[in-house]
Scaffold this active site. Sequence first.
Site, PDB file in Angstrom:
ATOM      1  N   GLU A 197       0.735  -1.139   0.126  1.00 38.82           N
ATOM      2  CA  GLU A 197      -0.022   0.062  -0.150  1.00 38.82           C
ATOM      3  C   GLU A 197       1.007   1.147  -0.111  1.00 38.82           C
ATOM      4  OE1 GLU A 197      -4.023  -1.262   2.589  1.00 38.82           O
ATOM      5  OE2 GLU A 197      -2.159  -1.276   3.606  1.00 38.82           O
ATOM      6  N   CYS A 232       6.435  -6.130   8.625  1.00 36.63           N
ATOM      7  CA  CYS A 232       7.758  -5.356   9.336  1.00 36.63           C
ATOM      8  C   CYS A 232       8.182  -6.352  10.318  1.00 36.63           C
ATOM      9  CB  CYS A 232       7.218  -4.215  10.031  1.00 36.63           C
ATOM     10  SG  CYS A 232       8.684  -3.462  10.701  1.00 36.63           S
ATOM     11  N   CYS A 247       6.611  -3.687  16.838  1.00 31.20           N
ATOM     12  CA  CYS A 247       6.430  -2.758  17.649  1.00 31.20           C
ATOM     13  C   CYS A 247       5.000  -2.898  18.422  1.00 31.20           C
ATOM     14  CB  CYS A 247       6.323  -1.248  17.036  1.00 31.20           C
ATOM     15  SG  CYS A 247       7.959  -0.930  16.528  1.00 31.20           S
ATOM     16  N   GLU A 274      10.362  -1.539   7.871  1.00 28.97           N
ATOM     17  CA  GLU A 274      11.443  -0.665   8.268  1.00 28.97           C
ATOM     18  C   GLU A 274      12.562  -0.538   7.151  1.00 28.97           C
ATOM     19  OE1 GLU A 274      12.488   1.034  11.247  1.00 28.97           O
ATOM     20  OE2 GLU A 274      14.358   1.075   9.822  1.00 28.97           O
ATOM     21  N   SER A 277      11.559   7.283  15.068  1.00 25.10           N
ATOM     22  CA  SER A 277      10.289   6.714  15.730  1.00 25.10           C
ATOM     23  C   SER A 277      10.876   6.602  16.994  1.00 25.10           C
ATOM     24  CB  SER A 277       9.456   5.732  15.210  1.00 25.10           C
ATOM     25  OG  SER A 277       9.044   5.932  14.019  1.00 25.10           O
ATOM     26  N   CYS A 316      -1.323   6.278   9.989  1.00 24.75           N
ATOM     27  CA  CYS A 316       0.075   5.671  10.514  1.00 24.75           C
ATOM     28  C   CYS A 316      -0.427   4.595  11.387  1.00 24.75           C
ATOM     29  CB  CYS A 316       0.471   6.593  11.595  1.00 24.75           C
ATOM     30  SG  CYS A 316       0.673   8.357  11.587  1.00 24.75           S
TER      31      CYS A 316
END
Length: 347
Positions: A94, A115, A119, A161, A214, A333
């Site tokens: 995307e 990823c 997180c 990442e 981040s 996000c």
Amino acid sequence: MNNSLVDLKNLSPAELEQFLAGLGKERFRAGQLMRWIYLRGVSDFTAMTDLAKAFRAELEERAVVSTFSIEAEEISSDGTRKFLFRLADGQSVETVLIPMDEGRATLCVSTQVGCAMQCAFCLTGTFGLTRNLTAAEIVNQVCAVRTRFPVDNIVLMGMGEPLHNLDNVVRALEIFYSASGFDYSPRKVTLSTSGLVPEMLELGQRIRVNLAVSLNATTDAVRNELMPINRRYPLAELMRACREYPLLPRQRITFEYILIRGVNDSLEDAKRLVKLLHGVKCKVNLIPFNEHAGSAFRAPDGATIEAFQRHLLDRDIVAIRRASKGQDISAACGQLKGRLEELKLLT
Ligand code: SAH
Ligand code: SF4
């Protein structure tokens, strides 16, 4: 597609020159080819009319120029557009076009399918890494959108990442910057990382790009929980790498800080953040946690966000509050891919 064919979009400008040298061609042919491919968006060698017929035939035998077509497109009420691209192996990726002030637009590009960083707040992270994107797959996101909409800025902030796929990301950046490619100034391109310290330093040596980090926490205890990468590269090491990162005049590092209710949003956090940032040329983007079904985290209330921001501003730290755009189309996000996988799980 024949596997022995080279996809020219996987080659950096220097690699393209080498490839052509292998065919006995002059250097300047690389620029000529790149202008066809990137500036004019042509992928069919036979249409490249200023190349000799024999050269075109030779290219046809050895190379291809891949393209993306937009498989699905969603438009948010705030004008944000999300594009879905299908990859050759059936995976998907995307890309999000975000309208900015004064009619400008920023394209948010993905660098991996999924990823590996896990997180705790990020929907992309919960599904793990499927694979790296090739340089061509990174570049093709830009190619496909640019033919329809002007793209002023590029941010590598979509799925993945970027520093976990450093070589292909650097190839893509070289194509973005090349005068015969997209001719973007490095000031127009931003790479966001969760903080892979050795790769950050390597990136700084290899190529210019705006760096966003981040951060999301001010103690190792909290950051370890939110971002497992912190166990490998704790805050002190991360901040040292930020101090060493080579900046152009007037350039700053952007620190992204997702505010999560009761986790990292206290005045104590704001105070520690000021200390952490001491001596770094930076600005801070405060992003209220974008709530999603996969997470128990909540965004703080407005007054808490305000107080946090005020503390930074009063200490002369540029702190901007960012709303996640495209929320109604799951383009905000941390929502990329996640929603798609959610749907897959349901169907
Ligand atoms: N992997 C890189 C770049 C992609 S993540 C990185 O982590 O920096 C893109 C951004 O989305 C990161 O700044 C991340 O902190 C943010 N993000 C992820 N989940 C979010 C959420 N639920 N709410 C708000 N921001 C989120
Ligand atoms: Fe990966 Fe970035 Fe999401 Fe962390 S925030 S899981 S590094 S995409």
